[in-house]
Design an enzyme around this catalytic site. Structure first.
Site, PDB file in Angstrom:
ATOM      1  N   GLY A   1     -52.346 -49.113  35.531  1.00 26.51           N
ATOM      2  CA  GLY A   1     -52.642 -48.558  34.215  1.00 26.51           C
ATOM      3  C   GLY A   1     -51.230 -49.379  33.152  1.00 26.51           C
TER       4      GLY A   1
ATOM      5  N   ASP B   1     -48.027 -37.640  28.330  1.00 25.53           N
ATOM      6  CA  ASP B   1     -48.856 -36.624  28.875  1.00 25.53           C
ATOM      7  C   ASP B   1     -48.344 -35.719  30.822  1.00 25.53           C
ATOM      8  OD1 ASP B   1     -50.332 -37.639  31.194  1.00 25.53           O
ATOM      9  OD2 ASP B   1     -51.564 -38.603  29.720  1.00 25.53           O
TER      10      ASP B   1
ATOM     11  N   HIS C   1     -40.368 -41.004  31.064  1.00 20.26           N
ATOM     12  CA  HIS C   1     -40.127 -41.359  29.762  1.00 20.26           C
ATOM     13  C   HIS C   1     -40.500 -40.351  29.134  1.00 20.26           C
ATOM     14  CE1 HIS C   1     -40.770 -46.268  30.457  1.00 20.26           C
ATOM     15  NE2 HIS C   1     -40.194 -45.328  30.194  1.00 20.26           N
TER      16      HIS C   1
ATOM     17  N   ARG D   1     -49.199 -35.839  19.156  1.00 16.63           N
ATOM     18  CA  ARG D   1     -49.191 -36.746  20.260  1.00 16.63           C
ATOM     19  C   ARG D   1     -49.734 -35.388  21.255  1.00 16.63           C
ATOM     20  NH1 ARG D   1     -49.065 -40.208  17.886  1.00 16.63           N
ATOM     21  NH2 ARG D   1     -50.848 -39.798  18.652  1.00 16.63           N
TER      22      ARG D   1
HETATM   23  P1  OAD Z   1     -48.797 -50.268  27.616  1.00 19.04           P
HETATM   24  O1  OAD Z   1     -50.011 -49.683  26.961  1.00 19.04           O
HETATM   25  O2  OAD Z   1     -48.093 -51.734  27.763  1.00 19.04           O
HETATM   26  O3  OAD Z   1     -50.232 -51.444  28.402  1.00 19.04           O
HETATM   27  C1  OAD Z   1     -51.287 -50.120  29.047  1.00 19.04           C
HETATM   28  C2  OAD Z   1     -51.597 -51.031  30.333  1.00 19.04           C
HETATM   29  O4  OAD Z   1     -53.026 -50.245  30.728  1.00 19.04           O
HETATM   30  C3  OAD Z   1     -52.631 -52.757  30.517  1.00 19.04           C
HETATM   31  O5  OAD Z   1     -51.643 -53.342  31.284  1.00 19.04           O
HETATM   32  C4  OAD Z   1     -54.052 -52.331  30.251  1.00 19.04           C
HETATM   33  O6  OAD Z   1     -54.671 -53.075  30.513  1.00 19.04           O
HETATM   34  C5  OAD Z   1     -54.318 -50.818  30.677  1.00 19.04           C
HETATM   35  N1  OAD Z   1     -55.455 -50.583  31.024  1.00 19.04           N
HETATM   36  C6  OAD Z   1     -56.065 -50.405  30.232  1.00 19.04           C
HETATM   37  N2  OAD Z   1     -57.325 -48.918  29.866  1.00 19.04           N
HETATM   38  C7  OAD Z   1     -56.807 -49.104  31.218  1.00 19.04           C
HETATM   39  C8  OAD Z   1     -57.747 -48.155  32.218  1.00 19.04           C
HETATM   40  N3  OAD Z   1     -59.404 -47.360  31.730  1.00 19.04           N
HETATM   41  N4  OAD Z   1     -57.490 -48.209  33.259  1.00 19.04           N
HETATM   42  C9  OAD Z   1     -56.576 -48.360  34.077  1.00 19.04           C
HETATM   43  N5  OAD Z   1     -55.310 -50.036  33.172  1.00 19.04           N
HETATM   44  C10 OAD Z   1     -55.713 -49.462  31.621  1.00 19.04           C
HETATM   45  O7  OAD Z   1     -48.856 -49.196  28.477  1.00 19.04           O
HETATM   46  P2  OAD Z   1     -47.259 -48.799  29.580  1.00 19.04           P
HETATM   47  O8  OAD Z   1     -47.089 -50.297  30.934  1.00 19.04           O
HETATM   48  O9  OAD Z   1     -47.329 -47.414  30.656  1.00 19.04           O
HETATM   49  O10 OAD Z   1     -42.656 -45.742  26.642  1.00 19.04           O
HETATM   50  O11 OAD Z   1     -46.141 -49.208  28.451  1.00 19.04           O
HETATM   51  C11 OAD Z   1     -44.941 -48.750  29.233  1.00 19.04           C
HETATM   52  C12 OAD Z   1     -44.016 -47.760  28.057  1.00 19.04           C
HETATM   53  O12 OAD Z   1     -44.323 -48.736  26.534  1.00 19.04           O
HETATM   54  C13 OAD Z   1     -44.110 -46.257  27.887  1.00 19.04           C
HETATM   55  O13 OAD Z   1     -44.140 -45.940  28.822  1.00 19.04           O
HETATM   56  C14 OAD Z   1     -44.161 -45.958  26.679  1.00 19.04           C
HETATM   57  C15 OAD Z   1     -44.524 -47.513  26.039  1.00 19.04           C
HETATM   58  O14 OAD Z   1     -43.344 -47.762  24.859  1.00 19.04           O
HETATM   59  C16 OAD Z   1     -41.910 -44.959  25.254  1.00 19.04           C
HETATM   60  O15 OAD Z   1     -42.254 -45.194  24.610  1.00 19.04           O
HETATM   61  C17 OAD Z   1     -40.584 -44.811  26.650  1.00 19.04           C
END
Ligand code: OAD
Length: 229
Positions: free
Chosen positions: A174, A93, A108, A60
């Site tokens: 996002g 990131d 995180h 990563r």
């Molecule tokens: P997710 O992968 O759960 O959600 C990503 C979101 O981004 C989804 O709701 C998508 O619809 C949206 N998405 C996709 N492409 C996009 C774009 N081009 N523009 C805007 N939105 C878009 O990721 P997180 O919610 O960040 O934690 O997940 C939270 C945590 O779960 C992360 O920080 C990580 C993960 O496990 C740890 O690793 C501790």
């Protein structure tokens, strides 16, 4: 009219960096489809197979040096001019910082930092270097990634809650809002706070001040900036 800038909190998740080429976690083809959380993102995984965990984060981190901030990161950085802005990100990131955002709180952790495996306050800059088995933190313990794993506390959470409680405006972008305690931040804003949720799959939650913008981050930020500036 007072000269005080309005307080803005941007709360971002993996979708924020999707247009930079970094995979999200839970979308189809996302990271948690290709890797098991239990094998790479828990303290138990690090105890059982530290090399596998280190390799996952080394990959990563290398990717971080191949990608650039996208238009939405830059638009958010520009908001520092107009608002008293804090970016609270779940992302590990550094794309918000590289786009120029001045105040960024990482809930995180940060990929390009390592830390002691016994003391979370002993943190070192990696500057792109891998972490290998045998690499030591300044306290002599095995160096580990400075990321919060499942089952671990989120040390920046109370500072993040204080920021959100002061916000006049919140932009949530996002994130699937599935991971707690981070997702709970959207519930602690004050009753007058205007909230915009930018996500192609964004669904409303009950809050009279919420507007959902069902778009990718770049398009959504362009739309929103026209509304709020
Ligand atoms: P997710 O992968 O759960 O959600 C990503 C979101 O981004 C989804 O709701 C998508 O619809 C949206 N998405 C996709 N492409 C996009 C774009 N081009 N523009 C805007 N939105 C878009 O990721 P997180 O919610 O960040 O934690 O997940 C939270 C945590 O779960 C992360 O920080 C990580 C993960 O496990 C740890 O690793 C501790």
């Amino acid at each position: 009219m007072s000269d005080r800038k309005r307080k803005l909190v941007v709360f971002s998740g993996a979708g924020m960096s999707a247009e930079s080429g970094i995979s999200t976690f839970r979308d189809s083809g996302g990271l948690w489809e290709k890797h098991s959380i239990e094998e790479v993102a828990t303290p138990q995984a690090f105890g059982q197979n530290p090399k596998k965990v280190l390799d996952f984060y080394n990959q990563r981190r290398r990717q971080l040096y191949e990608v650039e901030p996208n238009e939405a990161h830059y638009k958010i950085a520009e908001l520092d001019e107009m608002f008293d802005t804090t970016v609270i990100t779940q992302n590990v990131d550094n794309l918000h910082e590289r786009a120029g955002s001045e105040r960024v709180l990482h809930l995180h952790g940060e990929l390009d930092k390592g830390r002691s495996s016994v003391d979370e306050t002993v943190i070192v800059d990696l500057k792109g270097k891998d972490i290998n088995l045998g690499d030591k933190a300044p306290d002599g313990s095995q160096l580990r990634p400075h990321v919060v794993w499942f089952g671990e506390a989120v040390p920046a959470m109370s500072e993040a809650m204080e920021e959100v409680q002061k916000a006049d405006l919140m932009i949530v972008v996002g994130t699937s809002l599935q991971v707690y305690p981070a997702a709970g931040l959207v519930d602690v804003c004050n009753p007058d706070c205007e909230i915009y949720y930018i996500d192609p799959q964004g669904e409303p939650w009950p809050n009279p001040n919420l507007t959902v913008i069902k778009e990718k981050a770049s398009i959504g930020m362009n739309e929103l900036i026209k509304k709020i500036s």
